[in-house]
Scaffold this motif. Structure first.
Motif, short mmCIF file in Angstrom:
data_model
loop_
_atom_site.label_atom_id
_atom_site.label_comp_id
_atom_site.label_asym_id
_atom_site.label_seq_id
_atom_site.Cartn_x
_atom_site.Cartn_y
_atom_site.Cartn_z
N GLU A 21 0.84 -1.21 0.00
CA GLU A 21 0.00 0.00 0.00
C GLU A 21 0.87 1.26 0.00
OE1 GLU A 21 -3.64 1.89 2.60
OE2 GLU A 21 -2.09 0.76 3.67
N GLU A 22 1.90 1.26 0.84
CA GLU A 22 2.80 2.41 0.92
C GLU A 22 3.47 2.69 -0.42
OE1 GLU A 22 6.93 3.18 3.19
OE2 GLU A 22 5.24 2.64 4.49
N GLN A 23 3.92 1.63 -1.08
CA GLN A 23 4.57 1.78 -2.37
C GLN A 23 3.62 2.33 -3.44
OE1 GLN A 23 7.88 1.49 -2.96
NE2 GLN A 23 8.01 1.18 -0.76
N VAL B 131 1.57 7.08 -6.87
CA VAL B 131 0.50 7.94 -7.40
C VAL B 131 0.53 9.35 -6.81
CG1 VAL B 131 -1.01 6.01 -7.97
CG2 VAL B 131 -1.22 7.12 -5.74
N ALA B 132 1.41 9.55 -5.84
CA ALA B 132 1.48 10.89 -5.20
C ALA B 132 2.29 11.84 -6.03
CB ALA B 132 2.08 10.75 -3.81
N VAL C 70 0.91 4.17 -2.89
CA VAL C 70 0.61 5.57 -2.55
C VAL C 70 1.76 6.46 -3.03
CG1 VAL C 70 0.32 7.19 -0.65
CG2 VAL C 70 -0.97 5.04 -0.67
N LYS C 71 2.99 6.03 -2.85
CA LYS C 71 4.15 6.80 -3.31
C LYS C 71 4.13 6.96 -4.82
CE LYS C 71 7.48 5.63 0.28
NZ LYS C 71 8.75 4.91 0.55
#
Length: 70
Positions: A62-64, A69-70, A66-67
């Motif tokens: 999930e963290e990857q 698409v941010a 989010v990074k």
């Protein structure tokens, strides 16, 4: 979680990424989830994988994402 979640070694499953300390490929979890199976179903089938490993893997994924698409 400071411990490795996933490992890959030519000596274990031919280098396929597996949950650390097991011979269970990460792809197997993804296949279960794609088939609408639950984490509990996966853990029942692969008792060498700890729930904490699955949760840590999913949180890292999930963290990857989010990074990306941010």
């Amino acid at each position: 979680m400071s411990k490795r979640i996933i490992t890959s070694s030519p000596d274990v499953m031919g280098g396929t990424p597996v949950f650390a300390g097991t011979r269970v490929p990460v792809q197997t979890l993804l296949d279960y989830l794609k088939a609408s199976e639950s984490i509990d179903d996966f853990l029942d089938g692969f008792p060498t994988v700890a729930r904490e490993q699955v949760i840590a893997f999913l949180e890292e994924a999930e963290e990857q994402i989010v990074k990306m698409v941010a």
